[in-house]
Write a protein that holds these residues in place. Sequence first.
Motif, PDB file in Angstrom:
ATOM      1  N   GLY A   1      37.378  29.063  39.436  1.00  0.00           N
ATOM      2  CA  GLY A   1      37.508  29.243  40.877  1.00  0.00           C
ATOM      3  C   GLY A   1      38.583  30.240  41.252  1.00  0.00           C
ATOM      4  O   GLY A   1      38.399  31.089  42.128  1.00  0.00           O
ATOM      5  N   ILE A   2      39.732  30.162  40.571  1.00  0.00           N
ATOM      6  CA  ILE A   2      40.864  31.036  40.888  1.00  0.00           C
ATOM      7  C   ILE A   2      40.545  32.490  40.553  1.00  0.00           C
ATOM      8  O   ILE A   2      40.864  33.398  41.321  1.00  0.00           O
ATOM      9  N   THR A   3      39.919  32.720  39.411  1.00  0.00           N
ATOM     10  CA  THR A   3      39.718  34.095  38.950  1.00  0.00           C
ATOM     11  C   THR A   3      38.449  34.745  39.473  1.00  0.00           C
ATOM     12  O   THR A   3      38.379  35.971  39.573  1.00  0.00           O
ATOM     13  N   THR A   4      37.439  33.947  39.802  1.00  0.00           N
ATOM     14  CA  THR A   4      36.160  34.528  40.231  1.00  0.00           C
ATOM     15  C   THR A   4      35.861  34.327  41.707  1.00  0.00           C
ATOM     16  O   THR A   4      35.019  35.035  42.267  1.00  0.00           O
ATOM     17  N   GLY A   5      36.507  33.341  42.335  1.00  0.00           N
ATOM     18  CA  GLY A   5      36.187  33.024  43.717  1.00  0.00           C
ATOM     19  C   GLY A   5      34.943  32.159  43.832  1.00  0.00           C
ATOM     20  O   GLY A   5      34.490  31.852  44.937  1.00  0.00           O
TER      21      GLY A   5
ATOM     22  N   TRP B   1      33.460  28.555  43.204  1.00  0.00           N
ATOM     23  CA  TRP B   1      33.950  27.196  42.983  1.00  0.00           C
ATOM     24  C   TRP B   1      32.843  26.229  42.574  1.00  0.00           C
ATOM     25  O   TRP B   1      33.124  25.179  41.992  1.00  0.00           O
TER      26      TRP B   1
ATOM     27  N   THR C   1      29.072  39.492  45.100  1.00  0.00           N
ATOM     28  CA  THR C   1      30.404  39.427  45.711  1.00  0.00           C
ATOM     29  C   THR C   1      31.471  39.236  44.640  1.00  0.00           C
ATOM     30  O   THR C   1      32.524  39.889  44.674  1.00  0.00           O
ATOM     31  N   PHE C   2      31.205  38.352  43.695  1.00  0.00           N
ATOM     32  CA  PHE C   2      32.150  38.128  42.605  1.00  0.00           C
ATOM     33  C   PHE C   2      32.342  39.393  41.773  1.00  0.00           C
ATOM     34  O   PHE C   2      33.479  39.782  41.463  1.00  0.00           O
TER      35      PHE C   2
ATOM     36  N   ARG D   1      34.381  41.865  43.499  1.00  0.00           N
ATOM     37  CA  ARG D   1      35.778  41.430  43.511  1.00  0.00           C
ATOM     38  C   ARG D   1      36.496  41.869  42.238  1.00  0.00           C
ATOM     39  O   ARG D   1      37.616  42.364  42.286  1.00  0.00           O
ATOM     40  N   TRP D   2      35.834  41.686  41.108  1.00  0.00           N
ATOM     41  CA  TRP D   2      36.446  42.098  39.840  1.00  0.00           C
ATOM     42  C   TRP D   2      36.455  43.618  39.706  1.00  0.00           C
ATOM     43  O   TRP D   2      37.411  44.198  39.205  1.00  0.00           O
TER      44      TRP D   2
ATOM     45  N   SER E   1      39.298  44.963  41.900  1.00  0.00           N
ATOM     46  CA  SER E   1      40.533  44.181  41.902  1.00  0.00           C
ATOM     47  C   SER E   1      41.768  45.060  41.700  1.00  0.00           C
ATOM     48  O   SER E   1      41.716  46.102  41.039  1.00  0.00           O
TER      49      SER E   1
END
Length: 199
Positions: free
Chosen positions: A124-128, A130, A143-144, A147-148, A151
């Motif tokens: 959850g913390i690293t990928t968003g 949950w 979206t994930f 995000r990476w 980043s």
Amino acid sequence: MSKPSRPEAVAGTESLLVGRRRFLKAGLMGSAVLVTSGVAVNIAQKESPSAHPGYLWLQLQDVAFLSAILPALLKGSIPEGNEGKPSVIRGLQQLDNNISRMSPAVQHELRKLFDVATGPLTKGITTGIWQPWEQVTPAMAETFLQRWRTSRLALFRMAYSSINQLSLMAWHETRSAWLHLGFSGPPHSNILVTATNRY
């Protein structure tokens, strides 16, 4: 050259302080993520399960993770929804086969990457993300990945690049990709190097 007025100088200093605070905050958050990830990965490595049935290297949680993100990575190359599942499975099998032939050092690094993206303490913390990867839609996966990819932490950008390159390489080795590209396949698919020309 005239010196800036006191209000302008104060505003400039405050702007610099705010910028530094944001930078330090981002650095501290990144450090916390890395420390947490490191601890979780060490625990996971001590309790590392065997490969998922039908695979040589990928574990159950890896298959769930990659099954969720491959439709986003291969968007436009495979059918959407359930029609694309066979292509995703073939891509996973080829990716698994490729990783199983890599050096132990590379496999070790990939294991740490997958454990961070799938571990209960770090996902959850690293990928968003949950919820379980099995419940992730292609839009959420996009979206994930975005995000990476964008980043501020180089670690996540490198992780995205690794997963993207490995996945695309594996996909383009499958017959499904050949059909999509209009490629009939290598001249001598049963051997690594094509036969020598005799002329």
